[in-house]
Motif scaffolding. Structure first.
Motif, short mmCIF file in Angstrom:
data_model
loop_
_atom_site.label_atom_id
_atom_site.label_comp_id
_atom_site.label_asym_id
_atom_site.label_seq_id
_atom_site.Cartn_x
_atom_site.Cartn_y
_atom_site.Cartn_z
N HIS A 16 -15.62 6.27 37.56
CA HIS A 16 -14.73 5.83 38.12
C HIS A 16 -13.74 5.96 37.78
CE1 HIS A 16 -18.31 2.69 39.65
NE2 HIS A 16 -16.96 2.60 40.83
N SER A 17 -13.11 6.51 36.78
CA SER A 17 -11.91 7.29 36.89
C SER A 17 -11.28 8.14 35.44
CB SER A 17 -10.80 5.97 35.68
OG SER A 17 -11.44 5.29 35.10
N GLY A 18 -12.41 8.65 35.09
CA GLY A 18 -12.64 9.74 33.22
C GLY A 18 -12.59 8.87 32.19
N GLU A 71 2.20 4.10 31.35
CA GLU A 71 3.12 4.26 30.98
C GLU A 71 4.12 5.18 31.29
OE1 GLU A 71 5.14 3.09 29.00
OE2 GLU A 71 5.75 5.23 27.59
N THR A 72 5.20 5.63 31.23
CA THR A 72 5.80 6.76 32.21
C THR A 72 6.92 6.42 32.26
OG1 THR A 72 5.86 8.60 34.17
CG2 THR A 72 6.02 6.01 35.10
N PHE A 73 8.58 7.07 31.93
CA PHE A 73 9.83 6.84 32.34
C PHE A 73 10.01 8.16 32.17
CE2 PHE A 73 8.61 7.97 27.39
CZ PHE A 73 9.28 8.94 27.82
N ALA A 107 0.21 15.21 39.40
CA ALA A 107 -0.30 14.86 39.15
C ALA A 107 -1.56 14.01 39.00
CB ALA A 107 -1.90 16.05 38.85
N ALA A 108 -0.37 13.34 38.94
CA ALA A 108 -0.90 11.16 38.10
C ALA A 108 0.37 11.12 37.68
CB ALA A 108 -1.19 11.34 36.52
N GLY A 109 1.57 10.57 39.09
CA GLY A 109 2.79 10.27 39.08
C GLY A 109 2.78 8.97 38.65
N THR A 139 0.74 12.14 43.40
CA THR A 139 -0.58 11.62 44.29
C THR A 139 -1.45 10.55 42.33
OG1 THR A 139 -2.22 13.55 43.01
CG2 THR A 139 -1.30 13.11 44.88
N ASP A 140 -2.00 9.40 42.23
CA ASP A 140 -2.61 8.93 41.13
C ASP A 140 -3.35 8.22 41.89
OD1 ASP A 140 -1.05 7.89 38.74
OD2 ASP A 140 -2.20 6.30 39.70
N LEU A 141 -4.26 7.43 41.25
CA LEU A 141 -5.64 7.09 41.12
C LEU A 141 -5.69 5.51 41.97
CD1 LEU A 141 -8.98 6.49 40.23
CD2 LEU A 141 -8.31 5.73 38.64
N ASN A 195 -8.17 10.76 43.24
CA ASN A 195 -9.31 10.22 41.89
C ASN A 195 -8.92 11.91 42.27
OD1 ASN A 195 -10.58 10.18 39.87
ND2 ASN A 195 -11.63 7.94 40.85
N LEU A 196 -8.55 12.41 39.73
CA LEU A 196 -8.65 14.13 39.39
C LEU A 196 -10.19 13.91 39.75
CD1 LEU A 196 -5.73 13.56 37.09
CD2 LEU A 196 -5.71 15.78 39.37
N LEU A 197 -10.57 13.05 39.28
CA LEU A 197 -12.36 13.19 39.30
C LEU A 197 -13.30 13.90 40.80
CD1 LEU A 197 -13.85 10.60 36.68
CD2 LEU A 197 -12.73 12.33 36.03
N CYS A 211 0.41 18.02 35.37
CA CYS A 211 -1.01 16.65 35.60
C CYS A 211 -0.57 16.55 33.45
CB CYS A 211 -1.88 17.40 34.99
SG CYS A 211 -3.42 17.03 35.38
N ARG A 212 0.86 15.54 33.41
CA ARG A 212 0.71 15.54 32.27
C ARG A 212 0.67 13.43 31.82
NH1 ARG A 212 6.18 14.44 32.53
NH2 ARG A 212 6.48 14.56 30.67
N ASN A 213 -0.41 13.41 30.42
CA ASN A 213 -0.46 12.14 29.77
C ASN A 213 -1.89 11.64 30.68
OD1 ASN A 213 1.38 12.85 27.59
ND2 ASN A 213 2.53 12.52 29.13
N VAL A 214 -2.61 12.46 31.70
CA VAL A 214 -3.37 11.91 32.08
C VAL A 214 -4.76 12.10 31.32
CG1 VAL A 214 -3.79 13.10 34.32
CG2 VAL A 214 -4.93 10.88 34.45
#
Ligand SMILES: C[S@@+](CC[C@H](N)C(=O)[O-])C[C@H]1O[C@@H](n2cnc3c(N)ncnc32)[C@H](O)[C@@H]1O
Length: 290
Positions: A16-18, A71-73, A107-109, A139-141, A195-197, A211-214
């Motif tokens: 479902h999420s990779g 996690e992000t900042f 892509a995974a904000g 975008t994000d899942l 979902n990036l999948l 597309c960072r840290n995903v």
């Protein structure tokens, strides 16, 4: 949690999420899913799994979301934002001078610190972008993180992580213990659940993809699968930014690292003498990647 429950959850999360969990991450599942079990009125993970097997798709979505790491900042790792300001935007100003538009995809904000850091970077560039249309699509899942991103409201702790004080004062308004980003910056970012999948070709072609840290959470095959499709969603003279622990090297030939610019990649078919703006895969013809 029984080994069978663990294997069920591992497979479900991968599909479902990779998320690729190694065989020894029971503690992670427990720490993330026990609060959800309680919320659902069941005593433990075993019962949660039974409920999921009963066919509850909203519950599956909740489990998948609970297992994501958000996690992000602001201005995370700094260097990608320096590439953005010093290399990417100056080059785009030349390459897109006739159409005066730039499309950027986070892509995974997550909760929005990354897309809003880009929005602030653009604002700080001032008049050079006057008359340009710049789209930022985050975008994000996870629907939950997207809601927070859309709200543009951050805690004191969050604005103290990575955000220079002068940008805080300039672009945020304090409301009690919270900070609200300015309506102007908020309006610069569009949000979509994605979902990036899954197929994302409907988003169109981008000039810049963060597309960072995903991808670090995915196994090798899934990373390759995502890279191949990112290439199809990128202009042939575009830019891809990955996280500090991520690379295309050894996984795909569709992108190549930029010398002297860590974390920055360009489509391999890019040829500065022949910028046409066509997406990468269109140039590769019948590309057989997944
Ligand atoms: C660690 S955060 C990274 C946030 C931001 N890019 C950064 O570098 O600060 C990873 C994000 O990826 C999202 N994510 C995980 N799996 C995903 C998938 N299959 N498709 C889209 N987003 C996903 C998570 O919900 C989470 O918000």
């Amino acid at each position: 949690m029984t080994p069978t429950d663990y294997e069920y959850l591992r497979k479900l999360l991968k599909d479902h999420s990779g998320l690729d969990l190694s065989a020894d991450k029971q503690y992670l599942i427990e720490s993330r899913l026990l609060p959800l079990s309680r919320k659902c009125g069941v005593p433990g993970i075993g019962e949660l799994v039974q409920k999921m097997k009963g066919g509850s798709s909203p519950l599956i979505a909740q489990v998948v979301e609970a297992m994501t790491t958000n996690e992000t900042f602001f201005f995370r790792d700094k260097i990608p934002f320096e590439h953005f300001r010093d290399a990417i935007i100056p080059e785009m100003l030349k390459a897109r001078a006739s159409r005066k538009s730039i499309r950027i995809w986070c892509a995974a904000g997550s909760t929005g610190q990354e897309p809003y850091s880009l929005a602030m970077s653009l604002k700080e560039m001032g008049a050079v972008l006057a008359g340009w249309r710049v789209e930022i699509i985050a975008t994000d899942l996870s629907a939950e993180v997207l809601e927070k991103s859309k709200s543009g409201v951050y805690s004191q702790f969050e604005v103290q992580r990575g955000l220079p004080i002068q940008l805080l004062v300039k672009y945020f308004k304090q409301n009690g213990e919270l900070w609200q980003i300015s309506p102007e910056l908020r309006a610069m970012v569009q949000h979509r659940q994605l979902n990036l999948l899954h197929d994302f070709s409907q988003l169109g072609a981008f000039d810049v993809i963060f597309c960072r840290n995903v991808l670090i959470y995915f196994d090798q095959d899934t990373k390759i699968h995502v890279f191949n499709r990112l290439a199809g969603s990128m202009e042939r003279d575009g830019f891809l930014l990955l996280g500090a622990a991520e690379t295309v090297v050894g996984l795909t030939d569709l992108f190549r690292p930029c010398a002297e610019r860590r974390g920055l990649y360009r489509p391999s078919v890019f040829n500065a003498a022949a910028i046409s703006g066509a997406p990468v895969l269109a140039k590769l013809g019948a590309f057989g990647g997944r």
